[in-house]
Write a protein that holds these residues in place. Structure first.
Motif, PDB file in Angstrom:
ATOM      1  N   ALA A  47       2.282  13.018   7.076  1.00 18.88           N
ATOM      2  CA  ALA A  47       3.157  11.867   7.349  1.00 18.88           C
ATOM      3  C   ALA A  47       3.759  11.332   6.055  1.00 18.88           C
ATOM      4  O   ALA A  47       4.939  10.930   6.020  1.00 18.88           O
ATOM      5  CB  ALA A  47       2.371  10.776   8.066  1.00 18.88           C
ATOM      6  N   ALA A  48       2.958  11.319   4.988  1.00 14.99           N
ATOM      7  CA  ALA A  48       3.465  10.812   3.710  1.00 14.99           C
ATOM      8  C   ALA A  48       4.587  11.718   3.185  1.00 14.99           C
ATOM      9  O   ALA A  48       5.602  11.238   2.659  1.00 14.99           O
ATOM     10  CB  ALA A  48       2.338  10.730   2.691  1.00 14.99           C
TER      11      ALA A  48
ATOM     12  N   GLY B 153       9.627   6.471  -3.121  1.00 16.80           N
ATOM     13  CA  GLY B 153       9.846   7.911  -3.063  1.00 16.80           C
ATOM     14  C   GLY B 153       8.613   8.737  -3.368  1.00 16.80           C
ATOM     15  O   GLY B 153       8.686   9.961  -3.464  1.00 16.80           O
ATOM     16  N   THR B 154       7.467   8.080  -3.541  1.00 13.47           N
ATOM     17  CA  THR B 154       6.257   8.832  -3.892  1.00 13.47           C
ATOM     18  C   THR B 154       5.243   8.863  -2.747  1.00 13.47           C
ATOM     19  O   THR B 154       4.130   9.322  -2.934  1.00 13.47           O
ATOM     20  CB  THR B 154       5.570   8.214  -5.124  1.00 13.47           C
ATOM     21  N   GLY B 155       5.647   8.385  -1.578  1.00 12.11           N
ATOM     22  CA  GLY B 155       4.712   8.409  -0.455  1.00 12.11           C
ATOM     23  C   GLY B 155       5.208   7.493   0.641  1.00 12.11           C
ATOM     24  O   GLY B 155       6.343   7.011   0.605  1.00 12.11           O
ATOM     25  N   LEU B 156       4.339   7.267   1.619  1.00 16.39           N
ATOM     26  CA  LEU B 156       4.671   6.317   2.675  1.00 16.39           C
ATOM     27  C   LEU B 156       4.291   4.929   2.171  1.00 16.39           C
ATOM     28  O   LEU B 156       3.137   4.690   1.810  1.00 16.39           O
ATOM     29  CB  LEU B 156       3.910   6.662   3.959  1.00 16.39           C
TER      30      LEU B 156
ATOM     31  N   VAL C 158       0.853  -1.196   0.000  1.00 21.75           N
ATOM     32  CA  VAL C 158       0.000   0.000   0.000  1.00 21.75           C
ATOM     33  C   VAL C 158       0.889   1.246   0.000  1.00 21.75           C
ATOM     34  O   VAL C 158       2.070   1.188   0.350  1.00 21.75           O
ATOM     35  CB  VAL C 158      -0.948   0.044   1.225  1.00 21.75           C
ATOM     36  N   ARG C 159       0.292   2.350  -0.411  1.00 18.25           N
ATOM     37  CA  ARG C 159       1.033   3.610  -0.440  1.00 18.25           C
ATOM     38  C   ARG C 159       0.111   4.732   0.039  1.00 18.25           C
ATOM     39  O   ARG C 159      -1.029   4.836  -0.434  1.00 18.25           O
ATOM     40  CB  ARG C 159       1.505   3.912  -1.870  1.00 18.25           C
ATOM     41  N   ILE C 160       0.603   5.527   0.969  1.00 19.21           N
ATOM     42  CA  ILE C 160      -0.129   6.740   1.345  1.00 19.21           C
ATOM     43  C   ILE C 160       0.538   7.892   0.596  1.00 19.21           C
ATOM     44  O   ILE C 160       1.729   8.163   0.781  1.00 19.21           O
ATOM     45  CB  ILE C 160      -0.107   6.985   2.861  1.00 19.21           C
ATOM     46  N   ALA C 161      -0.228   8.524  -0.285  1.00 19.64           N
ATOM     47  CA  ALA C 161       0.331   9.567  -1.148  1.00 19.64           C
ATOM     48  C   ALA C 161       0.405  10.900  -0.396  1.00 19.64           C
ATOM     49  O   ALA C 161      -0.274  11.083   0.627  1.00 19.64           O
ATOM     50  CB  ALA C 161      -0.535   9.708  -2.395  1.00 19.64           C
ATOM     51  N   PRO C 162       1.209  11.836  -0.896  1.00 21.53           N
ATOM     52  CA  PRO C 162       1.329  13.146  -0.224  1.00 21.53           C
ATOM     53  C   PRO C 162      -0.001  13.904  -0.130  1.00 21.53           C
ATOM     54  O   PRO C 162      -0.130  14.811   0.686  1.00 21.53           O
ATOM     55  CB  PRO C 162       2.333  13.907  -1.106  1.00 21.53           C
TER      56      PRO C 162
ATOM     57  N   TYR D 114      10.775   4.022   4.866  1.00 23.84           N
ATOM     58  CA  TYR D 114       9.519   4.779   4.927  1.00 23.84           C
ATOM     59  C   TYR D 114       8.921   5.034   3.541  1.00 23.84           C
ATOM     60  O   TYR D 114       7.717   5.031   3.359  1.00 23.84           O
ATOM     61  CB  TYR D 114       9.721   6.115   5.651  1.00 23.84           C
ATOM     62  N   SER D 115       9.776   5.310   2.591  1.00 22.60           N
ATOM     63  CA  SER D 115       9.258   5.658   1.255  1.00 22.60           C
ATOM     64  C   SER D 115       9.528   4.561   0.231  1.00 22.60           C
ATOM     65  O   SER D 115       9.392   4.783  -0.960  1.00 22.60           O
ATOM     66  CB  SER D 115       9.874   6.969   0.775  1.00 22.60           C
ATOM     67  N   GLY D 116       9.914   3.379   0.703  1.00 22.89           N
ATOM     68  CA  GLY D 116      10.130   2.275  -0.219  1.00 22.89           C
ATOM     69  C   GLY D 116      11.510   2.278  -0.869  1.00 22.89           C
ATOM     70  O   GLY D 116      11.754   1.483  -1.794  1.00 22.89           O
TER      71      GLY D 116
END
Lengths: 799, 239
Positions: free
Chosen positions: A588-589, A621-624, A470-474, A599-601
């Protein structure tokens, strides 16, 4: 308390289905695209001595030919891509591409084949006779660990069986537990019946059309596939490239039922052709081709001896199965069937002997409840026969033999995780009004008689060890990456909601990424085997828990204290002691991106699959990033169990019946998506009714030609064959090995309905056991009038 | 295998095992389609033979077929005009159509309307259902030339001007009617046609009306729920 799970929602792909915007494999176009057609075998087993394609290749518009030497040879008895030794009518020999489909088709017709017919077989029992025909040059039986062997039983083996009973010579596989002889000795009733369960074609509505092209050193393949990530390595292998060089697109799949669970050879043909001719290639597959190349459920010739104590408890079971496996590797239905018997009826002692015999009929593969649904069709009416003789209620005899959580499974007698079949029987009997309906069973109205039936079925329903991402985006949105596939059950979506649930997301702020391997999809199990609900809820849980830990760690870093001091709510991470100290998920993202590392993959866990690692790299690098392998504990096999209840009215003069009411009850753990489960209960029942009493698989024994190629011959049920309303229920008890309490269910929902209908048909005829499925109208009329049946006992492919 | 190959069929195939037209194993799948070139000898019988024999529809010109290049004849040798105007979803579409081309192929491969699905290509499954002057037809078994003066409606023609779903489409979403979705466009079209001629059907009437649309997922119950819900919402809208 769950906010999302257990509630209905609108899956994101459904609007595309009702508007026609959903794109299936045949809906894609590409500049310069050409069409490809197959030349398939007209004979059940043959050797192609020469191909003369000069006239075909000289036709205007023809752009290329693909021959067996142009594609990777498949090892052993695996399904071929193209071959000079076809083992069934319709097996592809070569393909021709042309600028339009008519030209390709006419070019195929212009190819002159010098083809020599070889020995063939369409009945396993014939193949096992001394001197009987072999489906392949190397033998006629597939033996575990040994592979293809020639197995012939002796005349004595056949003679020992007795009239109409299944012989059993040297088996290909066997196991046993308990003291079988003692079990039979303790039995007051022993039933001994031989039976046939027919093969059935999948007949998915979407034929397995595929389109492929090459660009930038990569192959792009649009395929009709139930699964996404899990099918990719196999597809790459069939094309002969590394997995990372294949872009696999399977966003929608027009039905599979097991036949499109993984990669299959046909999908590689456009890819090979495209590489050869340098243009995109679309290969449309016709309904007739789909019949021969679209897989089928293997039929059984079997025999079962069951010993019952006076109270109905099964003390002993002796099961023999000959499986009609088609000409190739097939599927292990027979062993799965035996294991199902061990669990659903919990015999105190059991012996199983089986052999998988090759025939020159369509290649077999998994079909919804492979093995289990056939054997339940054979055994459930026999349980009723015992109940009748012992003076027991059909539900009561099932309850007394039903598994508990402590019951054991298969020849290894392994543990299971949970079993609520008894509860399903009780709940169903109550809801259906079983006692009242049973009381009016046998009521006549002219030539029509009322009858009831109850059926049970099982399939294993869960795996572990796959990855979640999963990714939490900015902007604060949650992106759930799922590689499971899209069979049409919406379980890809309901299991994605587990990640949203863990992170307490508003579902409107979540987006699912799927359907195209270039979208950063993790390594997941395939969408088959009723496993998605259990397996994918675990992987999404694992990934979301990883994201949750990272959110808390970032909060502690930014706001002080320990990660454990924090909790999440309203898409923010906050201090429990002072809720005003908080970071939104968006904040947080952004911090995760600044922090980098895990944290950012930018760093990934060691234990994830290389496919997942590549997926993480594509979004790093595009989110959490939350990414984890599902290492949650699992102790035992996860059973999906189901019970079906039916009331019918049978016209004994015509053999036609009407289903008056049906109720399906699921043991699938906690219910995730009620309406979707309801659709599965009912849809499974429709398919089950077809299997029990309608669908045909016919082969001409003399020439080995198929006789039920089209839908009107195969007879999958239509609106008019099934009730327009059907009831459903679920036990709704949590599965302890799943973090949100769910397990799968799709397959047994078919088997329990098939079994219930078969039992009701027997009930309508005073308990007549047919020894055969499907039960069709002429069999009913014959039985009702005491006339012999038209088929020979144990004959296969008859209707 | 003494009787194989059969000497009584297709001559002495033992001597020459080349596929004979008469041999029992000369399957439809490898039979030739009569060349889809316009010719005076092209007849309805030839077309039907071709359809029956082939298991695939004569596609005529392909998406990027050879026939698309070069000048298009206004009139073919056989006297069939190839360049047609078709009224599809309220729009007049100019399209080059071969004599034996089916409407499904024209829609899918000439007009880019891929919402109409091909499940069997021989009038067995209903996935290709479209409306012709408001009446359901299997477009896989309808010649495009037969519908040139008719109003054709496909799944793409149901949404409102601002993309709002047709009440049948919305009801199918609300009732979670589709499973795999491949038969869904056909189910939608049959339901739309039903509600146009009978705005207040019973569930049994809906079942009869949709009986020509197979669903292998067996989602019949949920489709019928969708039809009944759509009838309600249409009734409410008009009330």
């Amino acid at each position: 308390m769950a906010e999302l799970l257990g509630k209905d929602f609108t899956p994101p792909d459904i609007v595309g289905k009702v508007t026609g915007r959903a794109k299936y494999a045949e809906d894609f176009r590409r500049d310069g695209m050409v069409f490809c057609r197959l030349l398939t075998s007209p004979m059940p087993h043959a050797r192609v001595r020469n191909v003369d394609a000069r006239a075909a290749l000289a036709m205007p518009g023809v752009v290329g030919i693909l021959l067996p030497e142009d594609v990777p040879e498949q090892e052993g008895v695996a399904n071929n891509i193209l071959t000079y030794e076809p083992h069934f009518v319709g097996e592809p020999i070569l393909a021709i591409a042309a600028v339009d489909e008519t030209t390709a088709h006419n070019a195929i017709a212009a190819v002159r084949l010098d083809i020599e017919p070889l020995e063939f077989c369409v009945d396993p029992l014939e193949s096992l006779r001394p001197g009987g025909p072999n489906a392949r040059a190397g033998g006629n039986a597939l033996i575990p660990q040994e592979g293809l062997q020639e197995v012939k039983w002796t005349e004595e083996d056949f003679a020992a069986a007795g009239e109409g009973q299944l012989p059993m010579g040297r088996p290909g596989e066997e196991w046993s537990y308990g003291d079988l002889d003692a079990g039979f000795a303790a039995s007051t009733l022993v039933l001994d019946e031989s039976f046939v369960t027919a093969s059935t074609s999948h007949h998915s509505m979407e034929p397995r059309t595929a389109m492929a092209y090459w660009e930038g050193g990569k192959c792009y393949l649009h395929a009709s596939c139930q699964s996404q990530s899990n099918a990719l390595p196999g597809a790459a292998r069939l094309i002969g490239i590394a997995p990372e060089d294949l872009v696999f697109i399977a966003e929608y799949c027009g039905g599979g039922f097991g036949s499109k669970g993984g990669a299959y050879p046909l999908m590689a043909i456009p890819a090979h052709m495209s590489r050869k001719v340098g243009r995109p290639v679309l290969m449309r597959v016709s309904r007739a081709e789909e019949y021969v190349l679209g897989s089928a459920r293997p039929g059984f010739q079997g025999r079962i001896r069951l010993g019952f104590r006076p109270d109905g408890r099964i003390a002993a079971c002796d099961l023999s199965i000959i499986q009609e496996n088609g000409p190739n590797s097939g599927f292990g239905d027979l062993g799965a069937a035996a294991s199902a018997v061990s669990l659903v009826y919990t015999p105190q002692a059991m012996r199983y002997r089986g052999i998988s015999v090759l025939t020159n009929t369509p290649p077999r593969g998994a079909q919804r409840g492979p093995g289990q649904n056939q054997i339940h069709c054979a055994v459930e009416p026999l349980i009723d026969k015992a109940a009748r003789q012992l003076g027991l209620d059909p539900v009561a005899i099932r309850r007394i033999n039903a598994p508990t959580h402590e019951s054991l499974y298969g020849g290894n007698q392994s543990h299971i995780t949970s079993a609520y079949l008894r509860e399903a029987l009780e709940m169903g009997a109550e809801r259906f009004g079983w006692q009242e309906r049973r009381a009016r069973s046998g009521q006549r109205s002219g030539s029509k008689v009322r009858a009831v039936g109850v059926g049970q079925a099982f399939h294993s329903a869960g795996s572990s060890g796959f990855d979640g991402l999963v990714r939490i985006a900015p902007d604060g949105k949650l992106h759930i990456h799922t590689g499971v596939g899209n069979l049409g059950t919406y379980s890809y979506a309901s299991t994605s909601r587990v990640a949203a649930e863990v992170l307490r997301y508003d579902w409107a702020n979540c987006e699912i990424h799927r359907g195209d391997s270039s979208r950063g999809l993790p390594w997941n199990n395939g969408q088959f085997g009723s496993n998605t609900s259990y397996t994918m809820s675990r992987t999404n849980y694992a990934a979301a828990m990883d994201a949750l830990q990272k959110l808390k760690a970032i909060a502690a870093r930014e706001l002080g204290g320990n990660a454990n001091d924090y909790d999440v709510r309203d898409e923010a991470v906050f201090s429990r002691a002072n809720p005003s100290r908080r970071l939104t998920y968006a904040q947080a993202a952004r911090t995760a991106i600044q922090l980098g590392g895990r944290y950012s993959g930018m760093e990934t866990p060691q234990d994830i699959n290389p496919m997942t690692r590549r997926a993480v790299e594509s979004i790093a690098g595009t989110g959490l990033i939350g990414v984890a392998r599902d290492n949650l504990p699992q102790d035992g096999m996860v059973p999906a169990l189901a019970a079906g209840f039916i009331e019918i009215e049978l016209d004994v003069e015509t053999g036609l019946y009407e289903i008056l009411d049906y109720l399906g009850v699921a043991d699938c753990g906690l219910v995730m998506h009620p309406t979707s489960l309801a659709t599965q209960v009912r849809g499974g029942a429709v398919m089950g009714f077809g299997m029990a009493a309608a669908e045909r698989h016919v082969y001409d024994p003399r020439w080995g030609l198929p006789g039920a190629v089209g839908l009107h011959q195969a007879k999958p049920p239509s609106y008019l064959d099934v009730p327009s309303e059907m009831d459903w229920a679920a036990v709704d008890q949590a599965e302890p090995n799943n973090p949100v309490g769910v397990k799968g269910i799709g397959e047994p929902l078919m088997g329990c309905a098939a079994a219930a209908l078969l039992c009701a048909l027997s009930d309508a005829l005073g308990g007549h056991y047919f020894n055969r499925t499907p039960i069709v109208a002429d069999m009913i009329v014959n039985a009702a009038n005491g006339r012999p049946q038209a088929h020979r006992q144990l004959q296969v492919n008859t209707q | 295998m003494s009787e194989w190959p059969p000497t009584e069929v297709g001559g002495d195939t033992r001597a020459s095992s080349t596929i004979s037209e008469d041999a029992p194993w000369a399957l439809p799948m490898v039979s030739a389609i009569p060349a889809a070139q316009p010719s005076p000898s092209w007849s309805r019988r030839d077309f039907i033979k071709g359809i029956i024999a082939s298991g695939v529809t004569v596609s005529g010109l392909s998406y990027f077929g050879s026939g698309c290049s070069g000048a298009l004849p206004a009139q073919t040798v056989g006297g069939v005009e190839r360049l047609l105007s078709l009224s599809v979803n309220g729009q007049l579409r100019r399209v080059d159509v071969l004599p034996a081309e089916t409407l499904a192929m024209t829609l899918r491969y000439k007009l880019g309307l891929t919402g109409t699905k091909l499940g069997c290509d021989r009038a067995e499954c209903g996935a290709c259902t479209v409306l012709i002057d408001g009446v359901t037809h299997y477009s896989c078994s309808t010649l495009t030339h037969r519908v040139r003066d008719r109003e054709i409606t496909t799944i793409e023609g149901l949404e409102g001007p601002n993309g709002e779903l047709h009440p049948v489409q919305q009801a199918f979403v609300d009732e979670l009617s589709p499973q795999c979705g491949f038969c869904t466009p056909g189910q939608v079209m049959s339901a739309v046609a039903l509600l146009r001629r009978n705005p207040n059907p019973t569930r049994e009437e809906a079942r009869e009306a949709l009986a020509g649309n197979l669903c292998r997922c067996g989602a019949y119950h949920n489709y019928l729920n969708g039809v009944m819900r759509a009838a309600q919402s249409l009734g409410a809208r008009e009330a």
